[in-house]
Scaffold this active site. Structure first.
Site, PDB file in Angstrom:
ATOM      1  CE  LYS A 174      48.260  47.490  34.560  1.00 58.41           C
ATOM      2  NZ  LYS A 174      47.829  48.223  36.237  1.00 58.41           N
ATOM      3  CD  GLU A 248      38.602  34.206  34.076  1.00 56.63           C
ATOM      4  OE1 GLU A 248      37.455  33.709  34.954  1.00 56.63           O
ATOM      5  OE2 GLU A 248      38.952  33.599  33.052  1.00 56.63           O
ATOM      6  CB  CYS A 282      34.988  38.206  41.598  1.00 56.40           C
ATOM      7  SG  CYS A 282      36.133  36.269  41.609  1.00 56.40           S
ATOM      8  CD  GLU A 380      32.171  42.992  41.439  1.00 55.69           C
ATOM      9  OE1 GLU A 380      32.895  44.019  40.545  1.00 55.69           O
ATOM     10  OE2 GLU A 380      32.396  41.552  41.037  1.00 55.69           O
TER      11      GLU A 380
HETATM   12  P1  NAD Z   1      40.121  47.049  38.188  1.00 57.54           P
HETATM   13  O1  NAD Z   1      39.206  46.766  36.231  1.00 57.54           O
HETATM   14  O2  NAD Z   1      39.512  48.562  37.966  1.00 57.54           O
HETATM   15  O3  NAD Z   1      41.747  46.962  37.888  1.00 57.54           O
HETATM   16  C1  NAD Z   1      42.010  45.826  37.713  1.00 57.54           C
HETATM   17  C2  NAD Z   1      43.319  45.735  37.026  1.00 57.54           C
HETATM   18  O4  NAD Z   1      42.968  46.378  35.580  1.00 57.54           O
HETATM   19  C3  NAD Z   1      44.364  47.711  37.086  1.00 57.54           C
HETATM   20  O5  NAD Z   1      45.530  46.824  37.320  1.00 57.54           O
HETATM   21  C4  NAD Z   1      43.901  48.263  36.576  1.00 57.54           C
HETATM   22  O6  NAD Z   1      45.217  49.086  36.238  1.00 57.54           O
HETATM   23  C5  NAD Z   1      44.267  47.342  35.410  1.00 57.54           C
HETATM   24  N1  NAD Z   1      43.816  48.721  33.551  1.00 57.54           N
HETATM   25  C6  NAD Z   1      42.240  49.270  34.177  1.00 57.54           C
HETATM   26  N2  NAD Z   1      41.893  49.649  33.653  1.00 57.54           N
HETATM   27  C7  NAD Z   1      42.980  49.361  32.131  1.00 57.54           C
HETATM   28  C8  NAD Z   1      42.290  49.610  30.764  1.00 57.54           C
HETATM   29  N3  NAD Z   1      41.949  50.214  30.199  1.00 57.54           N
HETATM   30  N4  NAD Z   1      43.580  49.041  30.394  1.00 57.54           N
HETATM   31  C9  NAD Z   1      44.668  48.358  30.531  1.00 57.54           C
HETATM   32  N5  NAD Z   1      44.383  47.971  32.167  1.00 57.54           N
HETATM   33  C10 NAD Z   1      43.597  48.204  32.820  1.00 57.54           C
HETATM   34  O7  NAD Z   1      39.856  46.591  39.093  1.00 57.54           O
HETATM   35  P2  NAD Z   1      40.285  46.081  40.026  1.00 57.54           P
HETATM   36  O8  NAD Z   1      39.165  47.232  41.193  1.00 57.54           O
HETATM   37  O9  NAD Z   1      41.334  45.908  40.082  1.00 57.54           O
HETATM   38  O10 NAD Z   1      39.786  44.888  40.885  1.00 57.54           O
HETATM   39  C11 NAD Z   1      37.873  44.613  41.388  1.00 57.54           C
HETATM   40  C12 NAD Z   1      37.172  43.701  40.169  1.00 57.54           C
HETATM   41  O11 NAD Z   1      38.038  42.562  39.566  1.00 57.54           O
HETATM   42  C13 NAD Z   1      35.395  43.651  40.489  1.00 57.54           C
HETATM   43  O12 NAD Z   1      34.664  44.068  39.342  1.00 57.54           O
HETATM   44  C14 NAD Z   1      36.342  42.335  40.689  1.00 57.54           C
HETATM   45  O13 NAD Z   1      34.908  41.517  40.825  1.00 57.54           O
HETATM   46  C15 NAD Z   1      36.497  41.467  39.647  1.00 57.54           C
HETATM   47  N6  NAD Z   1      37.276  40.618  39.880  1.00 57.54           N
HETATM   48  C16 NAD Z   1      36.905  39.566  38.904  1.00 57.54           C
HETATM   49  C17 NAD Z   1      37.817  38.078  39.394  1.00 57.54           C
HETATM   50  C18 NAD Z   1      37.597  36.834  38.326  1.00 57.54           C
HETATM   51  O14 NAD Z   1      37.701  35.527  38.739  1.00 57.54           O
HETATM   52  N7  NAD Z   1      36.176  37.149  37.970  1.00 57.54           N
HETATM   53  C19 NAD Z   1      38.817  37.941  40.634  1.00 57.54           C
HETATM   54  C20 NAD Z   1      38.934  38.682  41.451  1.00 57.54           C
HETATM   55  C21 NAD Z   1      38.310  39.855  41.754  1.00 57.54           C
END
Ligand code: NAD
Length: 476
Positions: A174, A248, A282, A380
């Site tokens: 997804k 992650e 991240c 963050e």
């Molecule tokens: P987000 O958590 O808002 O969304 C990520 C994904 O999760 C999206 O596809 C969203 O639709 C889905 N999602 C959200 N809530 C959900 C739920 N309850 N159940 C299932 N799916 C759900 O994050 P974002 O804004 O897309 O990305 C930014 C974040 O990602 C930042 O916090 C960043 O640090 C983190 N990130 C971490 C890494 C790592 O390797 N640790 C790498 C890249 C990004």
């Protein structure tokens, strides 16, 4: 012209059963760039069923054949680098050179993972009984759900898909609702690479789609990259049917600059780290702790370096970074910057949106006189904004740096081996960089401590996240 995309289920593209549509915005122009079908109940059901049906035959293939499928996908990515890079720039806003680099990194990741086909192994254990062999097999878990954020959408798709497929799992991906187009294009490459139907399924959708997928009883592992808040919800959903999780999550990467540091190196690495992808990474520098003796010099030079940074149209190859992903993120960053200024931080440069009439731009920004309790220092930010905090002794810096809910990456700049060793031993982070910008290697292990995650990605340990053990006791 607005492009239209569909779901990729069981080897074919199809419309969403309930007709949902995501409008994908170009963050540089604020125009709708594409529409993508959004999956809900029946689509999720069909995708997981297809993945479950395909999994036993996929797992029975010799690993080397699964590896060859990854090599075939890598070739497809390389052949389509330019179109994929342009899609990434359109929907995510990263500059084109970075987008090309993302496609190249994804292709390398596929080839790197394919090499593990002949390398991951089981064990034969000593038995306590005569004439018995104890075999420990490394097995796939079954069907994996891969849930992606928007900041490195193609690389992160591959970072999940490659180890999942190599070890005999099938996958339902997804993508983020912000950046689903590259994932749909990836589905086309899966077809062209000749992978069996159902091995890879791509379900664009929002949070609800992700939740439905996580709660599906046939999902045995949820591999998620995204925010801490969503990670907690996903862990709760996984608990309903005891699915494994690999999470992650976010970070608040600290950099420590000691008085004995090479200041030019520190300034350049920290600047590069913070402006990369408009600060939406991240693992990259989010807060800088500078020892007081070099505070004035470091701050002046960092401000000069940030003022040299060019931001604007991500297709303009002279730009260092493009827009933020959306206006919601921009408003959130503006809010924490203003809050810090109200609490006594000094705005040294930036803080505004720049000269652009359209697009979610944010200036390269540095704030001095910041303190540990500011949200700008604790939460963050995910934008091109750096708070500077002063310290006197290493102990004090280590205490402030470790005083965080996050534990993803960290760095220290020093010429002292003793200081570097102490920091490497005492920083409570999954990764520490000494005298270099934050960016991980695919053969290592990218894993967050504390609320930055559970498990990790890359290398041998990342591969094993997609496996489970089975022991066979063979008495003869
Ligand atoms: P987000 O958590 O808002 O969304 C990520 C994904 O999760 C999206 O596809 C969203 O639709 C889905 N999602 C959200 N809530 C959900 C739920 N309850 N159940 C299932 N799916 C759900 O994050 P974002 O804004 O897309 O990305 C930014 C974040 O990602 C930042 O916090 C960043 O640090 C983190 N990130 C971490 C890494 C790592 O390797 N640790 C790498 C890249 C990004």
């Amino acid at each position: 012209m607005v492009l239209n995309y569909q779901l990729f289920i069981d080897g074919d593209f199809r419309p969403a059963t309930q007709g949902g549509v995501i409008e994908v915005m170009n963050p540089a122009t604020e125009d709708v760039y594409a529409t993508v079908a959004s999956a809900l109940d029946e689509d999720v059901q069909e995708a997981v069923t297809a993945a479950k049906r395909a999994q036993p035959a996929w797992a029975k293939l010799p690993a080397i054949e699964r590896g060859r499928a990854l090599n075939a996908l890598a070739r497809e990515l390389r052949q389509h680098t330019e179109e994929l890079a342009r899609i990434l720039t359109y929907e995510q806003g990263k500059v084109l050179s970075l987008a090309r680099g993302e496609v190249a990194a994804a292709a390398d990741y596929l080839d790197f993972t394919a090499e593990w086909a002949r390398r991951y192994e089981g064990e034969i254990l000593q038995s306590d009984r005569p004439n018995e062999n104890i075999f420990m097999f490394t097995m796939p878990v079954g069907v994996v759900a891969g849930i992606l954020p928007w900041n490195y959408p193609l690389f992160l798709l591959v970072r999940k898909l490659a180890p999942a497929l190599l070890t005999g799992n099938t996958i339902v991906i997804k993508p983020s609702e912000e950046t689903p187009v590259n994932a749909c294009e990836f589905g086309r490459l899966v077809q062209q690479a000749g992978l069996p139907a159902g091995v890879v399924n791509i379900l664009p959708g929002g949070r609800e789609t992700g939740d439905l997928l996580c709660r599906h009883l046939d999902i045995r592992l949820i591999s998620f990259t995204g925010s801490v808040a969503a990670g907690k919800q996903i862990m709760a959903a996984a608990a309903t049917h005891m699915a494994r999780v690999s999470l992650e999550l976010g970070g608040k990467a600290p950099c420590i600059v000691m008085e004995d540091a090479d200041i030019e190196l520190a300034v350049n690495s920290i600047r590069d780290s913070r402006i990369h992808n408009a600060g939406q990474v991240c693992n990259c520098a989010e807060r800088v702790y500078v020892q007081r003796g070099r505070l004035a010099e470091f701050s002046t030079r960092l401000v000069e370096a940030m003022r040299q940074v060019r931001f604007g149209d991500p297709f303009d190859e002279t730009m260092d970074y493009g827009p933020l992903i959306n206006d919601t993120r921009r408003q959130a960053i503006t809010h924490v910057v203003r809050e810090a200024i109200n609490d006594g931080a000094e705005l040294l440069t930036g803080g505004g949106y720049g000269p652009h009439k359209r697009g979610f731009y944010f200036e390269p920004t540095v704030l001095g006189n910041c303190t540990q309790n500011m949200r700008l220092v604790r939460e963050e930010t995910f934008g091109p904004v750096l708070p500077i905090i002063a310290f006197d002794e290493l102990d004090e810096a280590l205490a402030m740096v470790n005083d965080s809910e996050y534990g993803l990456t960290s760095s220290i700049y020093t010429r002292s081996l003793h200081t570097a060793m102490r920091a490497s031993n005492e920083l409570q982070y999954g990764e520490t960089y000494v005298n270099r910008a934050h960016s991980e290697a695919i053969q290592a292990f990218h894993s967050g401590w504390k609320q930055s995650g559970i498990g990790g990605a890359d290398g041998k340990y990342g591969l094993l996240e997609y496996t489970q053990k089975r022991v066979v006791y063979m008495q003869n």
